[in-house]
Design a protein around this motif. Structure first.
Motif, PDB file in Angstrom:
ATOM      1  N   LYS A  37      60.032 -10.688 -13.293  1.00 20.78           N
ATOM      2  CA  LYS A  37      59.937  -9.111 -14.058  1.00 20.78           C
ATOM      3  C   LYS A  37      61.267  -8.577 -13.984  1.00 20.78           C
ATOM      4  O   LYS A  37      61.368  -7.224 -14.561  1.00 20.78           O
ATOM      5  CB  LYS A  37      59.013  -8.390 -14.119  1.00 20.78           C
ATOM      6  CG  LYS A  37      57.092  -9.503 -14.595  1.00 20.78           C
ATOM      7  CD  LYS A  37      56.330  -8.502 -14.647  1.00 20.78           C
ATOM      8  CE  LYS A  37      55.267  -8.994 -15.087  1.00 20.78           C
ATOM      9  NZ  LYS A  37      53.198  -8.234 -14.860  1.00 20.78           N
ATOM     10  N   VAL A  38      61.525  -9.438 -12.403  1.00 22.22           N
ATOM     11  CA  VAL A  38      62.753  -7.185 -11.940  1.00 22.22           C
ATOM     12  C   VAL A  38      63.559  -8.346 -11.742  1.00 22.22           C
ATOM     13  O   VAL A  38      64.802  -7.711 -11.890  1.00 22.22           O
ATOM     14  CB  VAL A  38      62.054  -6.886 -10.796  1.00 22.22           C
ATOM     15  CG1 VAL A  38      60.644  -6.796 -10.656  1.00 22.22           C
ATOM     16  CG2 VAL A  38      62.434  -7.993  -9.632  1.00 22.22           C
TER      17      VAL A  38
ATOM     18  N   ALA B  59      65.875  -7.578 -14.231  1.00 18.32           N
ATOM     19  CA  ALA B  59      65.852  -5.854 -15.475  1.00 18.32           C
ATOM     20  C   ALA B  59      66.740  -4.707 -14.279  1.00 18.32           C
ATOM     21  O   ALA B  59      67.086  -3.835 -14.810  1.00 18.32           O
ATOM     22  CB  ALA B  59      64.758  -5.897 -15.090  1.00 18.32           C
TER      23      ALA B  59
ATOM     24  N   ASN C  17      67.119  -7.103 -22.744  1.00 17.95           N
ATOM     25  CA  ASN C  17      67.296  -7.093 -21.963  1.00 17.95           C
ATOM     26  C   ASN C  17      66.455  -5.763 -21.558  1.00 17.95           C
ATOM     27  O   ASN C  17      67.064  -5.008 -21.264  1.00 17.95           O
ATOM     28  CB  ASN C  17      67.622  -6.819 -20.683  1.00 17.95           C
ATOM     29  CG  ASN C  17      67.392  -6.892 -19.746  1.00 17.95           C
ATOM     30  OD1 ASN C  17      65.708  -7.507 -19.039  1.00 17.95           O
ATOM     31  ND2 ASN C  17      67.776  -8.008 -18.238  1.00 17.95           N
ATOM     32  N   PRO C  18      65.574  -5.499 -22.951  1.00 20.00           N
ATOM     33  CA  PRO C  18      64.507  -4.428 -22.490  1.00 20.00           C
ATOM     34  C   PRO C  18      64.466  -3.442 -21.240  1.00 20.00           C
ATOM     35  O   PRO C  18      63.359  -2.634 -21.026  1.00 20.00           O
ATOM     36  CB  PRO C  18      63.534  -4.267 -23.422  1.00 20.00           C
ATOM     37  CG  PRO C  18      63.559  -5.541 -23.696  1.00 20.00           C
ATOM     38  CD  PRO C  18      64.265  -6.534 -22.777  1.00 20.00           C
ATOM     39  N   LYS C  19      63.941  -4.359 -19.984  1.00 20.97           N
ATOM     40  CA  LYS C  19      63.250  -3.313 -18.776  1.00 20.97           C
ATOM     41  C   LYS C  19      64.998  -3.202 -17.416  1.00 20.97           C
ATOM     42  O   LYS C  19      64.743  -3.341 -16.899  1.00 20.97           O
ATOM     43  CB  LYS C  19      62.884  -4.667 -18.007  1.00 20.97           C
ATOM     44  CG  LYS C  19      61.318  -5.116 -19.372  1.00 20.97           C
ATOM     45  CD  LYS C  19      60.327  -5.551 -18.399  1.00 20.97           C
ATOM     46  CE  LYS C  19      59.243  -5.570 -18.816  1.00 20.97           C
ATOM     47  NZ  LYS C  19      58.156  -6.351 -18.133  1.00 20.97           N
TER      48      LYS C  19
ATOM     49  N   MET D  96      66.726  -0.921 -16.672  1.00 27.31           N
ATOM     50  CA  MET D  96      66.417   0.352 -17.059  1.00 27.31           C
ATOM     51  C   MET D  96      67.968   1.670 -16.701  1.00 27.31           C
ATOM     52  O   MET D  96      68.527   2.159 -17.166  1.00 27.31           O
ATOM     53  CB  MET D  96      66.242   1.455 -15.447  1.00 27.31           C
ATOM     54  CG  MET D  96      64.938   0.335 -15.276  1.00 27.31           C
ATOM     55  SD  MET D  96      63.204   1.856 -16.380  1.00 27.31           S
ATOM     56  CE  MET D  96      63.463  -0.437 -18.100  1.00 27.31           C
TER      57      MET D  96
ATOM     58  N   TYR E 154      69.546   2.823 -20.352  1.00 32.60           N
ATOM     59  CA  TYR E 154      68.854   3.686 -20.942  1.00 32.60           C
ATOM     60  C   TYR E 154      69.869   5.051 -20.016  1.00 32.60           C
ATOM     61  O   TYR E 154      69.604   5.550 -20.831  1.00 32.60           O
ATOM     62  CB  TYR E 154      66.929   3.419 -20.302  1.00 32.60           C
ATOM     63  CG  TYR E 154      66.416   2.771 -21.121  1.00 32.60           C
ATOM     64  CD1 TYR E 154      66.324   2.542 -22.270  1.00 32.60           C
ATOM     65  CD2 TYR E 154      66.715   1.150 -20.626  1.00 32.60           C
ATOM     66  CE1 TYR E 154      65.916   1.643 -23.005  1.00 32.60           C
ATOM     67  CE2 TYR E 154      65.203  -0.221 -21.032  1.00 32.60           C
ATOM     68  CZ  TYR E 154      64.739   0.307 -22.662  1.00 32.60           C
ATOM     69  OH  TYR E 154      64.765  -0.885 -23.134  1.00 32.60           O
TER      70      TYR E 154
ATOM     71  N   SER F  76      61.509   6.208 -22.894  1.00 34.12           N
ATOM     72  CA  SER F  76      61.589   4.522 -23.059  1.00 34.12           C
ATOM     73  C   SER F  76      61.690   4.430 -21.452  1.00 34.12           C
ATOM     74  O   SER F  76      60.675   2.927 -21.482  1.00 34.12           O
ATOM     75  CB  SER F  76      62.479   3.756 -24.042  1.00 34.12           C
ATOM     76  OG  SER F  76      62.102   4.361 -25.556  1.00 34.12           O
ATOM     77  N   ALA F  77      62.075   4.608 -20.873  1.00 33.70           N
ATOM     78  CA  ALA F  77      62.478   3.968 -19.517  1.00 33.70           C
ATOM     79  C   ALA F  77      60.958   4.555 -18.734  1.00 33.70           C
ATOM     80  O   ALA F  77      61.572   3.704 -17.645  1.00 33.70           O
ATOM     81  CB  ALA F  77      64.377   4.176 -18.886  1.00 33.70           C
TER      82      ALA F  77
ATOM     83  N   ILE G 259      58.672   3.180 -19.104  1.00 27.95           N
ATOM     84  CA  ILE G 259      58.615   1.081 -18.739  1.00 27.95           C
ATOM     85  C   ILE G 259      58.324   0.878 -17.049  1.00 27.95           C
ATOM     86  O   ILE G 259      58.177   1.180 -15.919  1.00 27.95           O
ATOM     87  CB  ILE G 259      60.154   0.430 -19.342  1.00 27.95           C
ATOM     88  CG1 ILE G 259      59.400  -0.144 -20.369  1.00 27.95           C
ATOM     89  CG2 ILE G 259      59.941  -0.579 -18.217  1.00 27.95           C
ATOM     90  CD1 ILE G 259      61.761  -0.302 -20.745  1.00 27.95           C
ATOM     91  N   SER G 260      59.384   2.433 -16.129  1.00 25.31           N
ATOM     92  CA  SER G 260      59.692   2.254 -15.222  1.00 25.31           C
ATOM     93  C   SER G 260      58.912   4.420 -14.405  1.00 25.31           C
ATOM     94  O   SER G 260      60.153   4.816 -14.243  1.00 25.31           O
ATOM     95  CB  SER G 260      61.118   2.137 -14.118  1.00 25.31           C
ATOM     96  OG  SER G 260      61.088   2.391 -13.072  1.00 25.31           O
TER      97      SER G 260
END
Length: 536
Positions: free
Chosen positions: A99-100, A103, A229-231, A233, A236, A258-259, A262-263
């Motif tokens: 996941k990371v 990102a 890559n939507p994640k 960060m 954004y 949005s950011a 996610i985080s």
């Protein structure tokens, strides 16, 4: 094993069992200079005291920490508590890694997936030490601010170590950016992207586009990055900045929301969201964000008393005197005394007194805030602009203008003449803006005299730096631009052609031609430039 004996290591993990296991593994590799951090806060305190060669950090620091290992790494790099040459290895599970890994903009040196053996740890340390050794000349030059040497060192390191060629290109781009050579940096990022679609290279390209004012292009690059890559960060955050520059405040807020969805733990992002919401008039959303910032900062060694001020400003707009009093008590209780915190406390108290109708007490607290701000080194320009506006609104002109003059005279403040004019207008004191303009002119005159003095003493580079500060204050002033171009040409006539300086001089001549095609110095400067360039 013996070659690792000189490494100093910091283990960051809330689990005593894991810390002991890692300590034993390192001992088997001959590493004995080991210290432990049981939390993000204790790790930061270790790193504030000294540098480590290697940091082994658990990704999952526990919910009570308020942040994970990646967010800790971002904080450490943002506050320059880990050097570029520091080996930072993240320890995590396979599920979290997937996941990371793609990102984060600021990636660790490596990830190690748990569980792992001492042999795996040894292999990863060996790989990291090899990389560190290859890139050390580049990192050392950058750490010491010697960017020209860093560029040359990265070219040499990339040629000698092809496996690190992409990393060397990244460092070279960062060095060019630090020198203000955005065009060169942008070219490097494009070369990297032509080989591999790397997220950090897309972000670097967008940053270059943003810095040269190509906001629409930057936004297109960032949207492509987020689509892939939507994640990611950091994309954004820059997207929101770019949208604000384009006047798209609602879109900027949506990007930040949005950011945050996610985080949710990154304090700087929440702070930005709160400010955007407040500027947009959404008091409830601003209050929510600023309350989160204050709450999450309790877990951070980087607490900023200005966060309480932002929350106070929001509650004042709601008319919530009881809420402001509670925030002020928390500020006095949770932040140790310093000129910056004293300024924040006094400013907050002034807003509370005004809300309660105690104008004499409000004036006293505003004066206290200005006095403390004059002694503080860590207050933002935004804080000082807000404090100055409050002073002007209360007829405390001398104190308000003192703050604004200080910002106008500081090339590093990032405050433009239009920013100062807006403060006067928002305070309902537009008639004072003319005085401010005269103050800026006096400041610029002093810079020109200072540059002439340095030039007369043979310090041509110093003269250039002073004139660059003047041009930043008045970027449309053809006279200042021509003086800067002339100083650059004189330096190169005496010392030889410098490509970076030559490119900057080219850009200055273009600006003069656009601003004033009949400028009396344009022909002579252009002739000097052509003659000098022809000798290369």
């Amino acid at each position: 094993m013996h070659e690792y004996s000189g490494l100093s290591v910091l283990i960051i993990d809330p689990s005593q069992h894991m810390r002991s296991g890692l300590h034993n593994m390192l001992g088997q590799l001959g590493i004995t200079r080991i210290e432990h951090g049981v939390s993000a806060a204790t790790a930061i305190r270790h790193l504030e005291k000294k540098a480590f060669d290697l940091v082994l950090c658990e990704y999952d620091l526990g919910t009570e920490q308020g942040q994970d290992g990646q967010q800790l790494l971002d904080d450490l790099r943002h506050h320059q508590l880990v050097l570029p040459s520091t080996i930072f290895i993240m320890l995590t599970t396979e599920g979290v890694y997937s996941k990371v890994v793609s990102a984060a903009e600021l990636t660790p040196t490596d990830y190690i997936l748990k569980p792992f053996t001492v042999e795996v740890l040894a292999q990863r340390i060996a790989r990291a030490v090899d990389r560190r050794t290859a890139l050390l000349p580049v990192h050392r030059a950058m750490e010491q601010g010697r960017m020209r040497e860093a560029i040359l060192a990265s070219e040499i390191a990339g040629a000698a170590n092809p496996r690190y060629a992409t990393e060397c290109a990244r460092l070279r781009a960062e060095a060019h950016t630090a020198l203000g050579e955005v065009t060169q940096a942008e070219s490097l990022y494009r070369e990297i992207l032509a080989i591999r679609p790397l997220g950090w290279a897309q972000l670097g390209l967008a940053r270059c586009q943003y810095q040269r004012g190509a906001y629409v292009q930057a936004l297109e690059t960032l949207r492509a990055l987020v689509d892939d890559n939507p994640k990611f960060m950091a994309a954004y955050d820059l997207m929101a900045q770019t949208q604000q520059a384009l006047g798209q405040d609602a879109e900027a807020r949506a990007a930040l929301e949005s950011a945050v969805a996610i985080s949710p733990h990154m304090v700087r992002r929440l702070r930005h969201l709160g400010q955007v919401a407040l500027d947009g008039g959404d008091i409830e959303a601003a209050e929510k964000s600023f309350r989160q910032v204050v709450a999450k900062s309790k877990y951070s060694e980087f607490r900023d008393p200005e966060d309480h001020v932002n929350l106070v400003r929001t509650l004042v707009q709601k008319g919530d005197a009881a809420g402001v009093a509670n925030v002020l008590r928390d500020l006095e209780r949770s932040v140790r005394s310093s000129p910056a915190s004293d300024a924040c406390k006094a400013y907050s108290a002034a807003m509370l007194q005004e809300l309660n109708g105690n104008m004499e007490a409000a004036h006293t607290e505003l004066a206290n805030a200005v006095r403390a701000a004059g002694e503080a080194k860590a207050l933002s320009s935004g804080f000082k602009l807000g404090l100055a506006q409050n002073c002007l609104q209360h007829g405390m002109d001398e104190l308000g203008m003192e703050l604004l003059d200080g910002l106008a005279g500081d090339p590093g403040s990032g405050v433009s003449e239009s920013d100062l004019t807006q403060v006067y207008k928002r305070a309902g004191r537009g008639e004072l803006a003319q005085n401010e303009g005269a103050s800026v002119e006096r400041y610029l005159d002093s810079l020109v005299r200072q540059a002439a003095a340095r030039s007369g003493q043979g310090d041509q580079r110093g003269a250039i730096q002073v004139l660059q500060a003047a041009v930043r204050r008045r970027p449309e002033n053809a006279g200042l631009i021509s003086a800067l171009a002339s100083a650059m040409l004189r330096l190169m006539i005496d010392s030889g052609w410098e490509s970076a300086l030559g490119e900057q001089c080219t850009a200055l001549l273009v600006r003069i031609r656009k601003a004033d095609p009949q400028h009396p110095m344009l022909a002579a400067l252009s002739s000097q430039y052509v003659t000098l360039r022809g000798k290369q």
